[in-house]
Design a protein around this motif. Structure first.
Motif, PDB file in Angstrom:
ATOM      1  N   ASN A 123      -2.622   0.401  -6.530  1.00 34.16           N
ATOM      2  CA  ASN A 123      -3.117   0.351  -5.165  1.00 34.16           C
ATOM      3  C   ASN A 123      -3.518   1.710  -4.947  1.00 34.16           C
ATOM      4  OD1 ASN A 123      -3.416   0.788  -2.306  1.00 34.16           O
ATOM      5  ND2 ASN A 123      -2.425  -1.227  -2.212  1.00 34.16           N
ATOM      6  N   ASN A 167      -8.665  -2.599  -2.709  1.00 33.68           N
ATOM      7  CA  ASN A 167      -7.844  -1.504  -2.813  1.00 33.68           C
ATOM      8  C   ASN A 167      -7.118  -1.172  -4.187  1.00 33.68           C
ATOM      9  OD1 ASN A 167      -8.204   0.224  -0.301  1.00 33.68           O
ATOM     10  ND2 ASN A 167      -6.891  -1.215   0.711  1.00 33.68           N
ATOM     11  N   TYR A 168      -7.274  -2.173  -5.003  1.00 35.27           N
ATOM     12  CA  TYR A 168      -6.829  -2.429  -6.426  1.00 35.27           C
ATOM     13  C   TYR A 168      -7.713  -2.060  -7.529  1.00 35.27           C
ATOM     14  CZ  TYR A 168      -3.180  -4.936  -3.465  1.00 35.27           C
ATOM     15  OH  TYR A 168      -2.294  -5.341  -2.430  1.00 35.27           O
ATOM     16  N   GLY A 188       0.568  -1.229  -0.056  1.00 35.32           N
ATOM     17  CA  GLY A 188      -0.082  -0.308   0.021  1.00 35.32           C
ATOM     18  C   GLY A 188       0.880   1.186  -0.031  1.00 35.32           C
TER      19      GLY A 188
END
Length: 321
Positions: free
Chosen positions: A235, A292-293, A48
């Protein structure tokens, strides 16, 4: 692949897939009555904040063995991997193979991106030991190899004792195939052996990644550097999602989906850039691992990638400090 699943999966038989996975695996397994069991590939803890390599996404072999039951008939392997871009190492393949041999499980190795790898070498699991040659079905695709995805010309390589069952299923699923495109594929392979097509194609995609990744480097958004294929995971955890939610009204069918669906919808509305929500490549239990991707495809003309870079620079005002 569907013919392979149909050939070997009966009602209640289990097939193990590695998350994230190509979404068509699921319907192909379930249509003949199979049950999907998943084992996640885990990203490194700094994914991240930092640019990471796809090789750092790891398979938990203890969890893999625990997932195997007396009903397990197949393990689905994808290398180079969609969407991560991971090229499984020889050591990883041998560990997977050891479990397959131990439990007499068929390996369905999806190697459709086998000509697009950026590592020093590419290992095929079927070539590593005689036992694995006996248990492995290897899938290839002319569409991916020759950038003609609409052709849908593919093949399966394996031991005759396995192939006879796949052939029997295929005959009843397809019955006839597009012979001119099969001939064209054969001709393309013959020509590619005498020129620099494969190496030129790899260099072309390296250039495309360099163009597209420049914007993520500028913005400081971390991504996974792929070892193969033509996809990219970025990300978006550094994007101020609260600000995003204030700028767009999401349709009802997006509201109850993971965050990445909202981000993907917002990217289309705000910047005209289309991506794929990565949680779609997970089962319900682990979809949070992908939220998150976003997955992008770089198999575009260079000028389109350059246009995308210009548009994506507008993300800067949404990046959290």
């Amino acid at each position: 692949m569907y013919a392979a699943f149909t050939a070997f999966l009966d009602q209640g038989d289990e097939a193990i897939v590695f998350e994230p996975f190509f979404d068509q695996y699921i319907s192909n397994i379930e249509l003949p009555g199979g049950v999907v069991k998943s084992v996640p590939l885990t990203p490194p803890s700094n994914d991240g904040t930092d640019i990471v390599s796809s090789s750092e996404w790891k398979l938990d072999f203890e969890q893999l063995e625990k997932t195997i039951t007396e009903k397990t008939k197949m393990i689905v392997l994808n290398t180079p991997h969609n969407p991560i871009g991971k090229v499984f190492s020889k050591e990883e393949l041998l560990k997977i193979g050891e479990l397959a041999v131990k439990h007499n499980i068929i390996i369905l190795s999806d190697e459709v991106y086998d000509s697009l790898y950026y590592t020093d070498s590419f290992n095929r699991i079927a070539t590593l030991t005689p036992e694995l040659a006996r248990l492995t079905l290897t899938v290839g695709s002319a569409g991916k190899t020759f950038s003609a995805t609409g052709w849908r010309v593919g093949w399966v390589i394996g031991h005759p004792e396995l192939l006879k069952h796949v052939t029997a299923a295929h005959t009843r699923i397809v019955f006839t195939v597009n012979s001119p495109l099969q001939q064209a594929t054969a001709d393309a392979f013959n020509q590619a052996q005498t020129n620099t097509y494969f190496s030129d194609n790899v260099e072309s995609f390296k250039k495309k990644y360099a163009i597209f990744n420049s914007v993520w480097d500028e913005l400081g958004l971390p991504y996974t550097v792929p070892e193969g294929g033509y996809f990219l995971l970025v990300n978006f955890n550094k994007v101020d999602f609260e600000s995003v939610e204030k700028t767009v009204e999401f349709p009802e069918d997006i509201m109850n989906r993971p965050k990445d669906f909202k981000l993907a919808y917002w990217l289309i509305q705000e910047f005209g850039i289309v991506s794929i929500p990565t949680s779609e490549f997970y089962g319900k239990e682990n979809e949070h691992m992908g939220e998150n991707y976003l997955r992008f495809a770089v198999c575009k003309d260079d000028h389109l990638l350059e246009e995308a870079v210009e548009k994506l620079r507008g993300l800067k005002k949404y990046i959290k400090n």
